[in-house]
Design an enzyme around this catalytic site. Structure first.
Site, PDB file in Angstrom:
ATOM      1  N   VAL A  60       0.800  -1.218   0.000  1.00  0.00           N
ATOM      2  CA  VAL A  60       0.000   0.000   0.000  1.00  0.00           C
ATOM      3  C   VAL A  60       0.839   1.277   0.000  1.00  0.00           C
ATOM      4  O   VAL A  60       0.323   2.350  -0.323  1.00  0.00           O
ATOM      5  CB  VAL A  60      -0.964   0.000   1.210  1.00  0.00           C
ATOM      6  CG1 VAL A  60      -0.221   0.305   2.514  1.00  0.00           C
ATOM      7  CG2 VAL A  60      -2.123   0.964   1.004  1.00  0.00           C
ATOM      8  N   TYR A  61       2.107   1.206   0.355  1.00  0.00           N
ATOM      9  CA  TYR A  61       2.921   2.424   0.405  1.00  0.00           C
ATOM     10  C   TYR A  61       3.024   3.037  -0.990  1.00  0.00           C
ATOM     11  O   TYR A  61       3.567   2.424  -1.916  1.00  0.00           O
ATOM     12  CB  TYR A  61       4.323   2.137   0.937  1.00  0.00           C
ATOM     13  CG  TYR A  61       4.391   1.696   2.377  1.00  0.00           C
ATOM     14  CD1 TYR A  61       3.303   1.859   3.245  1.00  0.00           C
ATOM     15  CD2 TYR A  61       5.544   1.112   2.893  1.00  0.00           C
ATOM     16  CE1 TYR A  61       3.369   1.460   4.566  1.00  0.00           C
ATOM     17  CE2 TYR A  61       5.618   0.715   4.221  1.00  0.00           C
ATOM     18  CZ  TYR A  61       4.527   0.886   5.052  1.00  0.00           C
ATOM     19  OH  TYR A  61       4.601   0.487   6.365  1.00  0.00           O
ATOM     20  N   SER A  62       2.495   4.227  -1.102  1.00  0.00           N
ATOM     21  CA  SER A  62       2.447   4.929  -2.393  1.00  0.00           C
ATOM     22  C   SER A  62       1.889   4.030  -3.483  1.00  0.00           C
ATOM     23  O   SER A  62       2.323   4.054  -4.631  1.00  0.00           O
ATOM     24  CB  SER A  62       3.835   5.466  -2.768  1.00  0.00           C
ATOM     25  OG  SER A  62       4.296   6.377  -1.797  1.00  0.00           O
TER      26      SER A  62
END
Length: 326
Positions: A60-62
């Site tokens: 989900v990071y960026s």
């Protein structure tokens, strides 16, 4: 850089883990303060040069671009066998049904997407980013076991949840002969010590490696209470972590400053040293948006706090409502 075993496993990891949420396209996802590829690569290079072999990111990071940036950098800068890559699954990656969570479908889909973005055949540690209240734990645990048996992950880990739920998952895995969680990634720092009540003792008893996130409380322990940062201004989740205990938290921050001033070292080194000295902590996950952040993190490994210094920093702490999970 010293290495330690990751929980009861035979895997050697550096005493520090580089958290890679900072590295990702700022126009993707919920982290407008993140760094793009060109800005990110020098930090990954320096981490490797300092002896850090453990890198933590998440799908989900960026919205996946963190995995892409980290994977490409590590492929260019290191041998795959020499680094330990961790990523996570749970949070929403796309709208509609099955775009989030820990169902078998979601896990099997997301591991393949993560491997593609990271540019590797396997991850060393595949973690559930949070507990999924809508999926039976048996379904999640068997799917994770199958990911390991398929060779797509070497070990599995969990993240912030109630200690009783974590214990239930451990025992369910054992009862079915499924791969057991090797790690717990939870929230531990001088401003949030609630994990000392149950989770940390549980992890010590069960031989679980502890890799805490935000050991510097998103930087709040490293600067004056009133001083902000670009991330703090746009970090909506971070704003919810300390709102109810500001008066007591301010006193803790001031105590850290007092100890740091007496020693003549940066506050970051003192606050991180406190986490490193907690029994059962394997490798705190550090963030770095300035090169000095990496220097301070490595220097903290050599800071041995006295019992008096620890007592000074812990004295003002008050119980906090549970945060980081519901």
């Amino acid at each position: 850089m010293d290495t330690v075993k990751l929980g009861r496993t035979g895997l050697d990891v550096s005493r520090l883990c580089l958290g890679c949420m900072t590295y990702g396209a700022p126009d993707q996802g919920a982290h407008p303060w993140s760094m793009g590829e060109t800005e990110s690569r020098p930090f990954i290079r320096k981490a490797l040069d300092l002896g850090i072999n453990f890198f933590d990111t998440a799908n989900v990071y960026s919205l996946g671009s963190s995995e892409e940036i980290v994977g490409k950098a590590l492929k260019d800068m290191a041998k795959r066998d020499d680094v330990v890559i961790a990523t996570k699954v749970f949070n929403r990656m796309r709208p509609g049904p099955n775009g989030a969570g820990l169902s078998r479908k979601a896990i099997m889909t997301e591991i393949d997407h993560s491997l593609r973005r990271l540019g590797t055949d396997y991850v060393d540690l595949y973690q559930i980013h949070r507990f999924d209240y809508d999926t039976p734990i048996e379904e999640t645990l068997e799917a994770l076991h199958d990911v390991v048996k398929a060779g797509k992950a070497r070990y599995i880990g969990a993240s912030s949840m109630s200690a009783w739920r974590f214990m239930k998952m451990l025992k369910t895995s054992e009862a079915n002969g499924w791969t057991r969680f090797a790690t717990m990634q939870n929230y531990v720092n001088l401003l949030y010590r609630e994990e000392e009540r149950e989770m940390l003792p549980l992890c010590r008893e069960e031989g679980i490696g502890v890799i805490p996130w935000s050991p510097l409380a998103r930087g709040r322990l490293t600067r004056d209470w009133e001083e902000g940062s670009a991330r703090a201004e746009t970090d909506d989740f971070g704003k919810t972590l300390y709102a109810a205990t500001a008066d007591a938290d301010r006193k803790v921050v001031e105590a850290v400053a007092k100890v740091a001033k007496a020693r003549g070292i940066p506050r970051a080194q003192v606050a991180l040293a406190w986490v490193l000295q907690k029994p059962g902590i394997t490798a705190p996950i550090i963030g770095a948006s300035k090169m000095s952040h990496l220097d301070d993190a490595v220097a903290a490994l050599s800071v041995k706090l006295t019992a008096e210094e620890i007592a000074t920093m812990e004295a003002a702490y008050v119980p906090h409502a549970v945060v980081g999970f519901k």
